[in-house]
Design an enzyme around this catalytic site. Structure first.
Site, PDB file in Angstrom:
ATOM      1  N   GLU A   1     -14.071   2.559  16.680  1.00 47.82           N
ATOM      2  CA  GLU A   1     -14.820   2.458  15.227  1.00 47.82           C
ATOM      3  C   GLU A   1     -16.410   2.066  15.344  1.00 47.82           C
ATOM      4  O   GLU A   1     -16.558   0.928  15.382  1.00 47.82           O
ATOM      5  CB  GLU A   1     -14.100   2.099  13.905  1.00 47.82           C
ATOM      6  CG  GLU A   1     -12.730   2.169  13.546  1.00 47.82           C
ATOM      7  CD  GLU A   1     -11.662   1.589  12.401  1.00 47.82           C
ATOM      8  OE1 GLU A   1     -11.111   1.641  11.832  1.00 47.82           O
ATOM      9  OE2 GLU A   1     -13.055   0.221  12.226  1.00 47.82           O
TER      10      GLU A   1
ATOM     11  N   ILE B   1       1.155  -1.684  -0.087  1.00 43.39           N
ATOM     12  CA  ILE B   1      -0.205  -0.378   0.391  1.00 43.39           C
ATOM     13  C   ILE B   1       1.227   1.003   0.083  1.00 43.39           C
ATOM     14  O   ILE B   1       0.277   1.788  -0.960  1.00 43.39           O
ATOM     15  CB  ILE B   1      -0.895  -0.240   1.321  1.00 43.39           C
ATOM     16  CG1 ILE B   1      -1.957  -1.671   1.192  1.00 43.39           C
ATOM     17  CG2 ILE B   1      -1.524   1.888   1.796  1.00 43.39           C
ATOM     18  CD1 ILE B   1      -2.516  -1.390   2.310  1.00 43.39           C
TER      19      ILE B   1
ATOM     20  N   ILE C   1      -4.090   5.757   6.974  1.00 42.50           N
ATOM     21  CA  ILE C   1      -5.017   4.508   6.435  1.00 42.50           C
ATOM     22  C   ILE C   1      -4.807   2.651   7.108  1.00 42.50           C
ATOM     23  O   ILE C   1      -5.189   1.852   6.243  1.00 42.50           O
ATOM     24  CB  ILE C   1      -4.404   4.863   4.958  1.00 42.50           C
ATOM     25  CG1 ILE C   1      -3.214   4.240   4.697  1.00 42.50           C
ATOM     26  CG2 ILE C   1      -4.968   5.761   4.604  1.00 42.50           C
ATOM     27  CD1 ILE C   1      -2.881   4.509   3.076  1.00 42.50           C
ATOM     28  N   SER C   2      -4.033   2.846   8.270  1.00 43.49           N
ATOM     29  CA  SER C   2      -3.615   1.697   8.835  1.00 43.49           C
ATOM     30  C   SER C   2      -4.530   1.368   9.923  1.00 43.49           C
ATOM     31  O   SER C   2      -5.616   0.558   9.463  1.00 43.49           O
ATOM     32  CB  SER C   2      -1.982   2.028   9.447  1.00 43.49           C
ATOM     33  OG  SER C   2      -2.139   2.916  10.160  1.00 43.49           O
ATOM     34  N   ARG C   3      -4.327   0.978  10.889  1.00 43.91           N
ATOM     35  CA  ARG C   3      -5.029   0.971  12.026  1.00 43.91           C
ATOM     36  C   ARG C   3      -5.100   2.564  13.086  1.00 43.91           C
ATOM     37  O   ARG C   3      -4.135   2.664  13.253  1.00 43.91           O
ATOM     38  CB  ARG C   3      -4.594   0.074  12.573  1.00 43.91           C
ATOM     39  CG  ARG C   3      -4.794  -1.437  11.771  1.00 43.91           C
ATOM     40  CD  ARG C   3      -5.992  -1.826  11.631  1.00 43.91           C
ATOM     41  NE  ARG C   3      -6.542  -2.807  11.252  1.00 43.91           N
ATOM     42  CZ  ARG C   3      -7.012  -3.462  10.268  1.00 43.91           C
ATOM     43  NH1 ARG C   3      -6.447  -1.940   8.908  1.00 43.91           N
ATOM     44  NH2 ARG C   3      -7.096  -4.454   9.706  1.00 43.91           N
TER      45      ARG C   3
ATOM     46  N   HIS D   1     -13.757   3.962   7.378  1.00 44.28           N
ATOM     47  CA  HIS D   1     -12.869   2.604   7.298  1.00 44.28           C
ATOM     48  C   HIS D   1     -13.680   1.879   5.834  1.00 44.28           C
ATOM     49  O   HIS D   1     -13.119   0.875   5.778  1.00 44.28           O
ATOM     50  CB  HIS D   1     -12.762   1.869   8.534  1.00 44.28           C
ATOM     51  CG  HIS D   1     -11.427   0.746   8.362  1.00 44.28           C
ATOM     52  ND1 HIS D   1     -11.351   0.372   9.761  1.00 44.28           N
ATOM     53  CD2 HIS D   1     -10.740   0.609   7.527  1.00 44.28           C
ATOM     54  CE1 HIS D   1     -10.042  -0.420   9.325  1.00 44.28           C
ATOM     55  NE2 HIS D   1      -9.880  -0.532   7.804  1.00 44.28           N
ATOM     56  N   ILE D   2     -13.224   3.086   5.099  1.00 44.26           N
ATOM     57  CA  ILE D   2     -13.626   2.828   3.799  1.00 44.26           C
ATOM     58  C   ILE D   2     -12.270   2.590   2.978  1.00 44.26           C
ATOM     59  O   ILE D   2     -12.255   2.435   1.289  1.00 44.26           O
ATOM     60  CB  ILE D   2     -14.749   3.514   2.531  1.00 44.26           C
ATOM     61  CG1 ILE D   2     -13.574   5.288   3.158  1.00 44.26           C
ATOM     62  CG2 ILE D   2     -15.655   3.805   4.202  1.00 44.26           C
ATOM     63  CD1 ILE D   2     -14.691   5.902   2.661  1.00 44.26           C
ATOM     64  N   GLY D   3     -10.790   2.032   3.402  1.00 43.17           N
ATOM     65  CA  GLY D   3      -9.984   2.141   2.507  1.00 43.17           C
ATOM     66  C   GLY D   3     -10.471   1.028   0.857  1.00 43.17           C
ATOM     67  O   GLY D   3      -9.481   1.528  -0.123  1.00 43.17           O
ATOM     68  N   SER D   4     -10.863  -0.007   1.730  1.00 45.57           N
ATOM     69  CA  SER D   4     -10.745  -1.205   0.403  1.00 45.57           C
ATOM     70  C   SER D   4     -12.422  -1.190  -0.377  1.00 45.57           C
ATOM     71  O   SER D   4     -13.000  -1.874  -0.397  1.00 45.57           O
ATOM     72  CB  SER D   4     -10.271  -2.770   0.572  1.00 45.57           C
ATOM     73  OG  SER D   4     -11.807  -3.005   1.764  1.00 45.57           O
TER      74      SER D   4
END
Length: 327
Positions: free
Chosen positions: A273, A162, A242-244, A292-295
């Site tokens: 979250e 990433i 964008i990790s945790r 939390h919409i990275g993917s």
């Protein structure tokens, strides 16, 4: 195959908050006999011996020792996404259960979101939208300004798949790219994106206009960014995560944003979250938070499901498992 019983696979549920997507079920049922947690709990004695895999869609169903003890023929847990911090790998290994995830299919979309957060924060898109649609707005102030992305310095903490894709995108914005990673990338990879390795994270923090976090959550990265690290950053810098959520000390981040230690933050992840509705991060104008919409694109979620299916099939056949997570 026709006439052969499909392998029993445990899922949390279909639809709802955490369930398998309804439009994925038809594909999955061509390969597996899906058992929901409700069905399993109603008939544990029979189904416990039949279930051979767990399809873990966004951390559900939760796997603990009690569940493992009741599934004597369990061979594999296929987990969606990259992170595996929700799994006890040592415990699963002690039961002879293999684990897989889906790291590569999520990388493109997550990198895209990292760039989107950087642009949205630097150009104050959320504030701008609110101003543009507010019934109280009579004019647009000429001195309402954002910050430049093109030509700025980006520091990437975690140069895995990433992080590297973020660097590829940042190169197109003519950014100066610094990175900190457990291991230095080879010279060809560095030169392809113009990235400069920082052995010490402090050097990266002090020089960067934007600091982007793309590390896995491990004991070593838990609260990697705390009060000390935030104070090393420029007062004009933006933190992008964008990790945790637990990679950042959120209390320290709130203080840094309130006291202008750093300029802004753009977060796709928090802890927990969602945040409690009275959390101070939700009240700050210099913060952007996404859920939390990275993917979270249809294509990627479909590919994740297909990857998980392939991993389960390989695990049940005793074949090498794609994307196996080694404890």
């Amino acid at each position: 195959m026709e006439g052969q019983e499909l392998p029993y696979v445990l899922i949390d549920c279909v639809g709802g908050k955490h369930g398998v997507y309804e439009d994925h079920v038809e594909f999955l049922e061509k390969h597996f006999h899906l058992i929901t947690m409700k069905e399993y709990l109603e008939n544990k004695k029979f189904l416990g011996k039949k279930i051979r895999a767990v399809y873990m869609w966004y951390h559900k169903p939760v796997i603990n020792e009690e569940l493992l003890q009741s599934l004597p023929n369990l061979k594999i847990v296929a987990s969606s996404g990259v992170g595996i911090d929700h799994l006890d790998l040592s415990l699963l290994s002690s039961y002879g259960v293999k684990v897989s995830n889906t790291p590569f299919v999520v990388s493109t979309d997550t990198a895209d979101l990292g760039m989107a957060l950087m642009l949205a924060s630097s150009r104050r898109l959320v504030e701008g939208y609110q101003m543009a649609v507010s019934p109280d707005t009579e004019y647009f102030p000429a001195d309402w300004l954002g910050a430049e992305v093109s030509g700025a310095t980006l520091g990437i903490v975690g140069m895995g798949t990433i992080g590297y894709k973020v660097a590829e995108r940042a190169k197109a914005f003519e950014m100066k790219i610094l990175y900190h990673n457990r291991n230095q990338r080879n010279k060809e990879e560095e030169s392809a994106v113009g990235a400069i390795y920082c052995k010490k994270i402090d050097d990266l923090l002090q020089q960067s206009d934007f600091v982007l976090l793309s590390v896995n959550l491990t004991p070593q990265t838990h609260k990697l960014i705390g009060k000390r690290e935030l104070e090393l950053m420029k007062p004009t810098a933006t933190l992008i995560n964008i990790s945790r959520g637990l990679v950042v000390d959120q209390d320290a981040l709130v203080g840094a944003l309130q006291n202008k230690v750093i300029k802004a933050a753009a977060l796709d992840v928090t802890y927990p979250e969602p945040l409690p509705r009275d959390h101070p991060l939700l009240k700050l104008k210099n913060v952007i938070i996404t859920p939390h919409i990275g993917s979270a694109t249809k294509k990627t979620r479909r590919l994740m499901m297909e990857n998980m299916t392939e991993s389960i099939q390989a695990g049940l056949r005793g074949l090498p498992i794609p994307n196996e997570v080694i404890p």
